[in-house]
Write a protein that holds these residues in place. Structure first.
Motif, short mmCIF file in Angstrom:
data_model
loop_
_atom_site.label_atom_id
_atom_site.label_comp_id
_atom_site.label_asym_id
_atom_site.label_seq_id
_atom_site.Cartn_x
_atom_site.Cartn_y
_atom_site.Cartn_z
N THR A 176 -28.99 -62.62 -23.36
CA THR A 176 -27.92 -63.47 -22.83
C THR A 176 -26.98 -64.02 -23.90
N TYR A 177 -27.45 -64.09 -25.17
CA TYR A 177 -26.59 -64.67 -26.21
C TYR A 177 -27.13 -64.29 -27.58
N PHE A 178 -26.26 -64.34 -28.57
CA PHE A 178 -26.63 -64.08 -29.96
C PHE A 178 -25.74 -64.89 -30.89
N VAL A 179 -26.35 -65.49 -31.93
CA VAL A 179 -25.59 -66.22 -32.93
C VAL A 179 -26.21 -65.95 -34.29
N SER A 180 -25.35 -65.84 -35.32
CA SER A 180 -25.85 -65.57 -36.67
C SER A 180 -24.96 -66.27 -37.69
N ASP A 181 -25.21 -65.96 -38.96
CA ASP A 181 -24.43 -66.53 -40.07
C ASP A 181 -24.41 -68.06 -39.97
N ARG A 182 -23.26 -68.69 -40.13
CA ARG A 182 -23.21 -70.15 -40.13
C ARG A 182 -23.51 -70.74 -38.76
N GLY A 183 -23.38 -69.94 -37.71
CA GLY A 183 -23.73 -70.45 -36.39
C GLY A 183 -25.18 -70.87 -36.31
N ASP A 184 -26.01 -70.25 -37.13
CA ASP A 184 -27.44 -70.57 -37.14
C ASP A 184 -27.75 -71.92 -37.76
N GLU A 185 -26.83 -72.48 -38.52
CA GLU A 185 -27.14 -73.73 -39.19
C GLU A 185 -27.26 -74.90 -38.21
N GLN A 186 -26.81 -74.70 -36.98
CA GLN A 186 -26.94 -75.74 -35.96
C GLN A 186 -28.29 -75.70 -35.27
N MET A 187 -29.06 -74.64 -35.51
CA MET A 187 -30.31 -74.48 -34.79
C MET A 187 -31.41 -75.39 -35.35
N ASN A 189 -32.39 -78.22 -33.55
CA ASN A 189 -32.29 -79.32 -32.59
C ASN A 189 -32.50 -78.78 -31.17
N THR A 190 -33.30 -79.48 -30.38
CA THR A 190 -33.60 -79.02 -29.02
C THR A 190 -32.34 -78.81 -28.20
N TRP A 191 -31.39 -79.76 -28.30
CA TRP A 191 -30.16 -79.64 -27.50
C TRP A 191 -29.36 -78.40 -27.89
N ASN A 192 -29.26 -78.13 -29.18
CA ASN A 192 -28.49 -76.97 -29.61
C ASN A 192 -29.15 -75.67 -29.16
N TYR A 193 -30.48 -75.63 -29.19
CA TYR A 193 -31.16 -74.45 -28.66
C TYR A 193 -30.86 -74.27 -27.18
N LEU A 194 -30.98 -75.34 -26.40
CA LEU A 194 -30.73 -75.22 -24.97
C LEU A 194 -29.29 -74.83 -24.68
N ASP A 195 -28.36 -75.30 -25.50
CA ASP A 195 -26.95 -75.00 -25.27
C ASP A 195 -26.60 -73.53 -25.47
N ILE A 196 -27.46 -72.75 -26.14
CA ILE A 196 -27.17 -71.32 -26.29
C ILE A 196 -27.92 -70.48 -25.25
N THR A 197 -28.69 -71.13 -24.38
CA THR A 197 -29.43 -70.38 -23.37
C THR A 197 -28.59 -70.17 -22.11
N ALA A 198 -29.03 -69.24 -21.30
CA ALA A 198 -28.31 -68.93 -20.06
C ALA A 198 -28.35 -70.10 -19.08
N LEU A 199 -29.43 -70.87 -19.09
CA LEU A 199 -29.57 -71.97 -18.14
C LEU A 199 -29.12 -73.31 -18.70
N GLY A 200 -28.85 -73.39 -20.00
CA GLY A 200 -28.38 -74.62 -20.61
C GLY A 200 -29.44 -75.70 -20.64
N ARG A 201 -29.00 -76.94 -20.65
CA ARG A 201 -29.92 -78.09 -20.68
C ARG A 201 -30.54 -78.35 -19.31
N GLN A 202 -29.96 -77.74 -18.27
CA GLN A 202 -30.47 -77.85 -16.90
C GLN A 202 -30.40 -79.30 -16.41
N GLU A 203 -29.31 -79.97 -16.77
CA GLU A 203 -29.08 -81.34 -16.33
C GLU A 203 -27.87 -81.39 -15.39
N GLU A 204 -27.86 -82.37 -14.49
CA GLU A 204 -26.91 -82.39 -13.39
C GLU A 204 -25.45 -82.53 -13.82
N TRP A 205 -25.21 -83.09 -14.99
CA TRP A 205 -23.84 -83.29 -15.42
C TRP A 205 -23.18 -82.01 -15.92
#
Length: 236
Positions: A176-187, A189-205
């Motif tokens: 569903t997604y791929f990130v590398s190089d400097r994009g990986d420096e954000q990894m 943190n739980t929120w940043n991981y969830l933000d790259i997933t297909a389902l996201g944080r799965q919160e109502e907002w």
């Protein structure tokens, strides 16, 4: 080093408020970008991939550990990885400096697991060396597997570190997604991981496609050793 202007509290607060406007705008842009990620097309993974774990051989499906989503970080730790004289060591005592930095930042996996998501690291080092490195560096909570085939080549991480996100529908797996190089420096943190997933944080907002799983924020958050117990409510 040149000092910045020294101002009284009122001027400092005014400058902070001015910057806060831009920071909030950036946060909203990041939320909008994450919403676009959740609408990216999926790529079917039809090829079989095999890994070695502490208990033996596993498939890519096994790496999900029964959860719906999987995030895989390709770390460079193997006999043919370049030595690092600047840090005073080489294989098997040392992994790639940058990959080690990422591993040091990984949050407790229970929070990702609570969102039906598994995080795994993979590299080409044998399991005995991986276990030794995990023990020495305190990375025992990161599931770490040995690549045994073309997984790294097929998913863009044979020459550079990178993070791939997958989702499964039963036994069918999709990239569903791929990130590398400097994009990986954000990894890490739980929120940043969830933000790259297909389902996201799965919160109502969140702005997610119709039918995606979502629950109220705060209410699902918990101590990492209390998931499955009574959720923490506001004010606890």
């Amino acid at each position: 080093m040149t000092l910045q202007p020294i101002v009284p509290p009122e001027e400092w607060e005014a400058a902070r408020q001015e910057l806060l406007v831009q920071e909030k705008a950036l946060m909203k842009e990041r939320d909008a970008l994450a919403a676009k990620r959740r609408r990216m097309p999926w790529m079917a993974v039809d090829k079989e991939y095999r890994f070695e774990g502490a208990a033996g051989g596993l498939s890519l499906l096994d790496l999900f550990e029964g959860r719906r989503q999987l995030i895989v970080y390709r770390a460079f730790y193997a006999p043919d990885v370049t030595t690092y004289p600047s840090t005073g060591g080489s294989y098997p005592e040392r992994a790639c400096d940058g990959c080690s930095f990422v591993a040091d930042q990984v949050a407790h996996p229970a929070h990702l697991n609570a969102r039906d998501t598994t995080l795994a690291f993979v590299s080409r080092a044998p399991q005995a060396d991986i276990r030794g490195l995990q023990e020495r560096m305190g990375w025992q909570l990161i599931p770490w597997y040995t690549v045994t085939d073309d997984f790294d080549t097929d998913f863009g991480v044979d020459q550079m570190h990178g993070t791939n996100a997958f989702i499964r529908d039963g036994d069918r797996i999709f990239r569903t997604y791929f990130v590398s190089d400097r994009g990986d420096e954000q990894m890490g943190n739980t929120w940043n991981y969830l933000d790259i997933t297909a389902l996201g944080r799965q919160e109502e907002w969140e702005d997610s496609p119709q039918g995606y799983p979502q629950t109220p924020p705060y209410l699902w958050w918990n101590y990492h050793d209390r998931y499955g117990a009574t959720p923490i409510s506001d004010g606890d």
